[in-house]
Design a protein around this motif. Structure first.
Motif, PDB file in Angstrom:
ATOM      1  N   GLY A 143       0.884  -1.126   0.145  1.00 52.36           N
ATOM      2  CA  GLY A 143       0.169   0.122  -0.059  1.00 52.36           C
ATOM      3  C   GLY A 143       0.915   1.341  -0.129  1.00 52.36           C
ATOM      4  N   LYS A 144       1.904   1.315   0.229  1.00 60.51           N
ATOM      5  CA  LYS A 144       3.042   2.270   0.239  1.00 60.51           C
ATOM      6  C   LYS A 144       3.203   2.573  -1.052  1.00 60.51           C
ATOM      7  CE  LYS A 144       7.247   4.175   2.280  1.00 60.51           C
ATOM      8  NZ  LYS A 144       8.432   3.897   3.321  1.00 60.51           N
ATOM      9  N   ILE A 145       3.437   4.018  -1.232  1.00 56.05           N
ATOM     10  CA  ILE A 145       3.846   4.401  -2.480  1.00 56.05           C
ATOM     11  C   ILE A 145       5.288   4.705  -2.540  1.00 56.05           C
ATOM     12  CG2 ILE A 145       3.640   6.120  -4.601  1.00 56.05           C
ATOM     13  CD1 ILE A 145       0.659   6.281  -3.387  1.00 56.05           C
ATOM     14  N   TYR A 146       6.084   4.002  -3.495  1.00 54.19           N
ATOM     15  CA  TYR A 146       7.441   4.250  -3.767  1.00 54.19           C
ATOM     16  C   TYR A 146       7.782   5.085  -4.985  1.00 54.19           C
ATOM     17  CZ  TYR A 146       8.487   1.294   0.263  1.00 54.19           C
ATOM     18  OH  TYR A 146       8.725   0.401   1.449  1.00 54.19           O
ATOM     19  N   SER A 147       8.410   6.244  -5.004  1.00 51.71           N
ATOM     20  CA  SER A 147       9.073   6.889  -6.219  1.00 51.71           C
ATOM     21  C   SER A 147      10.136   5.978  -6.604  1.00 51.71           C
ATOM     22  CB  SER A 147       9.500   8.203  -5.704  1.00 51.71           C
ATOM     23  OG  SER A 147      10.748   8.166  -5.109  1.00 51.71           O
ATOM     24  N   ARG A 148      10.569   6.344  -7.850  1.00 43.45           N
ATOM     25  CA  ARG A 148      11.660   5.491  -8.725  1.00 43.45           C
ATOM     26  C   ARG A 148      12.709   5.740  -7.987  1.00 43.45           C
ATOM     27  NH1 ARG A 148       8.495   7.766 -12.818  1.00 43.45           N
ATOM     28  NH2 ARG A 148       7.739   6.128 -14.346  1.00 43.45           N
ATOM     29  N   GLN A 149      12.994   7.000  -7.519  1.00 43.93           N
ATOM     30  CA  GLN A 149      14.206   7.252  -6.592  1.00 43.93           C
ATOM     31  C   GLN A 149      14.305   6.546  -5.301  1.00 43.93           C
ATOM     32  OE1 GLN A 149      12.483   9.780  -8.001  1.00 43.93           O
ATOM     33  NE2 GLN A 149      13.613  10.566  -9.675  1.00 43.93           N
ATOM     34  N   ASP A 150      13.084   6.454  -4.693  1.00 44.68           N
ATOM     35  CA  ASP A 150      13.123   5.861  -3.388  1.00 44.68           C
ATOM     36  C   ASP A 150      13.373   4.131  -3.502  1.00 44.68           C
ATOM     37  OD1 ASP A 150      12.454   7.993  -1.663  1.00 44.68           O
ATOM     38  OD2 ASP A 150      10.350   7.503  -2.128  1.00 44.68           O
ATOM     39  N   LEU A 151      12.738   3.494  -4.724  1.00 45.12           N
ATOM     40  CA  LEU A 151      13.089   2.387  -4.933  1.00 45.12           C
ATOM     41  C   LEU A 151      14.726   1.955  -5.241  1.00 45.12           C
ATOM     42  CD1 LEU A 151       9.797   1.232  -6.984  1.00 45.12           C
ATOM     43  CD2 LEU A 151      10.667   0.375  -4.694  1.00 45.12           C
ATOM     44  N   THR A 152      15.204   2.955  -6.130  1.00 41.28           N
ATOM     45  CA  THR A 152      16.582   2.888  -6.335  1.00 41.28           C
ATOM     46  C   THR A 152      17.478   2.673  -5.032  1.00 41.28           C
ATOM     47  OG1 THR A 152      16.346   3.648  -8.517  1.00 41.28           O
ATOM     48  CG2 THR A 152      18.648   3.797  -7.579  1.00 41.28           C
ATOM     49  N   TYR A 153      17.136   3.659  -4.012  1.00 41.79           N
ATOM     50  CA  TYR A 153      17.725   3.719  -2.908  1.00 41.79           C
ATOM     51  C   TYR A 153      17.770   2.467  -1.906  1.00 41.79           C
ATOM     52  CZ  TYR A 153      19.444   4.952   1.906  1.00 41.79           C
ATOM     53  OH  TYR A 153      20.106   5.221   3.133  1.00 41.79           O
ATOM     54  N   GLU A 154      16.446   1.709  -2.081  1.00 49.73           N
ATOM     55  CA  GLU A 154      16.199   0.568  -1.205  1.00 49.73           C
ATOM     56  C   GLU A 154      16.828  -0.381  -1.734  1.00 49.73           C
ATOM     57  OE1 GLU A 154      14.556   0.127   1.473  1.00 49.73           O
ATOM     58  OE2 GLU A 154      13.429   2.053   1.819  1.00 49.73           O
ATOM     59  N   ILE A 155      16.963  -0.311  -3.276  1.00 53.13           N
ATOM     60  CA  ILE A 155      17.744  -1.818  -3.700  1.00 53.13           C
ATOM     61  C   ILE A 155      18.989  -1.520  -3.816  1.00 53.13           C
ATOM     62  CG2 ILE A 155      17.579  -2.933  -5.958  1.00 53.13           C
ATOM     63  CD1 ILE A 155      14.511  -2.008  -6.545  1.00 53.13           C
ATOM     64  N   HIS A 156      19.612  -0.398  -4.389  1.00 53.36           N
ATOM     65  CA  HIS A 156      21.079  -0.240  -4.609  1.00 53.36           C
ATOM     66  C   HIS A 156      21.949   0.534  -3.612  1.00 53.36           C
ATOM     67  CE1 HIS A 156      20.571  -1.960  -8.528  1.00 53.36           C
ATOM     68  NE2 HIS A 156      19.542  -1.150  -9.048  1.00 53.36           N
ATOM     69  N   ILE A 166       1.268  -5.174  -8.588  1.00 50.18           N
ATOM     70  CA  ILE A 166       2.320  -4.019  -8.728  1.00 50.18           C
ATOM     71  C   ILE A 166       1.601  -2.916  -9.628  1.00 50.18           C
ATOM     72  CG2 ILE A 166       4.464  -3.193  -9.218  1.00 50.18           C
ATOM     73  CD1 ILE A 166       5.624  -5.977  -8.854  1.00 50.18           C
ATOM     74  N   VAL A 167       1.242  -1.898  -8.721  1.00 47.01           N
ATOM     75  CA  VAL A 167       0.371  -0.875  -9.403  1.00 47.01           C
ATOM     76  C   VAL A 167       1.161   0.322  -9.553  1.00 47.01           C
ATOM     77  CG1 VAL A 167      -1.934   0.554  -9.080  1.00 47.01           C
ATOM     78  CG2 VAL A 167      -1.822  -2.033  -8.341  1.00 47.01           C
ATOM     79  N   THR A 168       0.776   1.161 -10.731  1.00 44.31           N
ATOM     80  CA  THR A 168       1.686   2.442 -10.897  1.00 44.31           C
ATOM     81  C   THR A 168       0.469   3.449 -10.402  1.00 44.31           C
ATOM     82  OG1 THR A 168       2.558   1.671 -13.036  1.00 44.31           O
ATOM     83  CG2 THR A 168       2.332   3.981 -12.937  1.00 44.31           C
ATOM     84  N   LYS A 169       1.224   4.543  -9.752  1.00 42.39           N
ATOM     85  CA  LYS A 169       0.563   5.522  -9.235  1.00 42.39           C
ATOM     86  C   LYS A 169       1.019   6.847 -10.126  1.00 42.39           C
ATOM     87  CE  LYS A 169      -2.437   5.406  -6.357  1.00 42.39           C
ATOM     88  NZ  LYS A 169      -3.824   5.138  -6.671  1.00 42.39           N
ATOM     89  N   ILE A 170       0.118   7.089 -11.204  1.00 42.17           N
ATOM     90  CA  ILE A 170       0.843   8.136 -12.055  1.00 42.17           C
ATOM     91  C   ILE A 170       1.229   9.438 -11.405  1.00 42.17           C
ATOM     92  CG2 ILE A 170       0.214   9.792 -13.860  1.00 42.17           C
ATOM     93  CD1 ILE A 170      -1.859   7.426 -14.835  1.00 42.17           C
ATOM     94  N   GLY A 171       2.542   9.725 -11.630  1.00 39.26           N
ATOM     95  CA  GLY A 171       3.029  10.987 -11.214  1.00 39.26           C
ATOM     96  C   GLY A 171       3.847  10.893  -9.676  1.00 39.26           C
ATOM     97  N   ALA A 172       3.563   9.504  -8.922  1.00 41.12           N
ATOM     98  CA  ALA A 172       4.102   9.217  -7.727  1.00 41.12           C
ATOM     99  C   ALA A 172       5.027   8.123  -7.749  1.00 41.12           C
ATOM    100  CB  ALA A 172       3.029   9.231  -6.824  1.00 41.12           C
TER     101      ALA A 172
END
Length: 237
Positions: A173-186, A218-224
């Motif tokens: 349910g938590k929305i992650y930005s692309r930058q947030d996911l990059t930080y969490e993964i890499h 895995i749902v896309t939240k446009i702009g988020a």
């Protein structure tokens, strides 16, 4: 760490090897794709640093064949700078992608960032209070063994794909930005992630979604960004 360095330019290979050894890492090296596959099959590697323009077999083919039997993290280093080349490399199963010319310290930093994420995985699995299992009905995630099953069939995910799925499902349910996911993964933030993270999401959807073109989980939240949409049958344990 035990690192396999696959690079056809001897000068670059020597420099990288020197820096790797200085960090205290063990290094095996080759400029040949076919021999590289033999090394990976015969020795336990913690990381593969892979150039694409190598002898014996293109680096893309080497990456693809590695992913048929191993989830070892792969960092691609190449002179191919087009966005389509980066996307293709990630689509083949690479965890990170660095273009030439590069600074050796950047390569070292990327490796340390990836290692931190791998170590956090290990620590998470040894912590008895963390969530160990996720049951979404048609697929099951075992965070302890890094296994994912879809409709009773085991699905092979890359290290990056498994980490991405873990991040999303542990905080549904938590929305992650692309930058947030990059930080969490890499382990680092990159404002220029663009289609790179989209490609990881696309690859993951193709493996777990009933219809990847109309994702249910895995749902896309446009702009988020992205979130994992909890279904009624989901169970954490």
């Amino acid at each position: 760490m035990d690192i396999l360095l696959i690079e056809d330019e001897e000068s670059i290979r020597d420099v990288l090897k020197s820096y790797f050894l200085n960090e205290g890492w063990n290094v095996r090296e080759t400029d040949n794709g076919k021999y590289a596959l033999q090394l990976i099959q015969n020795f336990k590697m913690d990381l593969v640093v892979l150039d694409l323009m190598i002898d014996g077999m293109p680096g893309e083919d080497v990456c693809c064949k590695i992913r048929q039997f191993s989830t070892v993290p792969i960092i691609m280093i190449t002179s191919k700078v087009k966005e389509s080349d980066t996307i293709n490399g990630l689509n083949l199963g690479a965890d990170d992608y660095i273009t030439k010319p590069f600074r050796v310290k950047e390569v070292i930093a990327r490796i340390y960032a990836l290692k931190r994420r791998m170590d956090m995985f290990t620590n998470d699995k040894s912590n008895a209070v963390v969530t160990k299992r996720f049951n979404q009905g048609r697929f099951v995630i075992n965070y302890t063994t890094n296994e994912v099953y879809v409709d009773g069939r085991r699905v092979e995910l890359t290290h990056t794909e498994f980490k991405l799925l873990s991040v999303l499902t542990k905080t549904p349910g938590k929305i992650y930005s692309r930058q947030d996911l990059t930080y969490e993964i890499h382990g680092y933030r990159n404002i220029d992630v663009g289609r790179t993270m989209d490609m990881h999401i696309r690859n993951l959807r193709s493996k777990i979604e009933p219809d990847p073109k109309e994702p249910k989980y895995i749902v896309t939240k446009i702009g988020a960004g992205y979130k994992f949409d909890v279904q009624p049958e989901a169970q954490l344990s």
